[in-house]
Design a protein around this motif. Sequence first.
Motif, short mmCIF file in Angstrom:
data_model
loop_
_atom_site.label_atom_id
_atom_site.label_comp_id
_atom_site.label_asym_id
_atom_site.label_seq_id
_atom_site.Cartn_x
_atom_site.Cartn_y
_atom_site.Cartn_z
N ARG A 151 -10.34 5.07 -6.78
CA ARG A 151 -11.10 4.05 -6.05
C ARG A 151 -10.17 3.17 -5.23
N ALA A 175 -10.27 3.07 -1.01
CA ALA A 175 -10.52 1.77 -0.37
C ALA A 175 -9.40 1.43 0.60
N PHE A 213 -15.94 5.66 -0.32
CA PHE A 213 -15.89 4.36 0.34
C PHE A 213 -16.75 4.44 1.61
N SER A 246 -17.84 -1.24 1.12
CA SER A 246 -17.95 -1.14 -0.33
C SER A 246 -17.86 0.33 -0.75
#
Length: 260
Positions: free
Chosen positions: A42, A46, A123, A180
């Motif tokens: 993650r 990002a 993402f 997000s």
Amino acid sequence: MGGRHVLRARRLIEGSLDGFVGLAGPDGLDGPDEEDLVRAARAVVAELGSPGRLSALVAELAAGVGDPSGCARLSYRHVLGFDKLLLLSVDTRHMLRAHVWHPGSHRAGREDIHNHRSALASFVVRGTLGMELYETAGDGPLAAARYRESLSAEFSDWLLEPAGRARLRLTQTAEYAAGSGYALPSYALHRAWCASPGAAVTLFLETGAGRRRYTDVFTGGGRDGRAQAYVKEPLEVAEYLAELRVLAELIGGSEELARS
């Protein structure tokens, strides 16, 4: 040869994720190891999905940097309703892709409920993505046919083999707007769809640590209970590069594209 932005992305992925590869058993990672991998993936996606960084990477790739022929062979119009463009592969261990969702196309809609062979992170770069999480439950309100999905020996088809019936329960519904994202372990059951009026673009990182041998697919109907194969039709190199140029425009990378 890789350009500056391709090499930076490759180093980030390798440095963040390669330590998990040797930890996997024959059925993949589980427990704390996979949880740590999910968090690492993650963070990587990002960072790579930040506007300036991603647009520069896509512009470089659209100019033919990297391995356009190899990436084109693994890019296609996915049966689940989006265009799947491989941006770079780290020795097949980890794959960074762009998923482009087009509302109103004949394939647009909600995916079948499914899991993955390994941990993933996504993402949202443009638009909004909707997602639901599910769990199997004997008293679940949703009845579904269960299939095991694997790749054919030639790696050209998806093979769906019937695996009985199941009942599922919805556990979470969410929408992810641009900026997000989320990350999931391999076993997580989910489905996603474009939840915005215009195209949605997601940066998708498939980790190479602990791939499971097959995935589970659950559908409410429409199949006849027999094994079925769905052919992958890879993009031609020229088509792949054209799609990257379209992607650059979608994510606001026209200036980087003009400079490449």
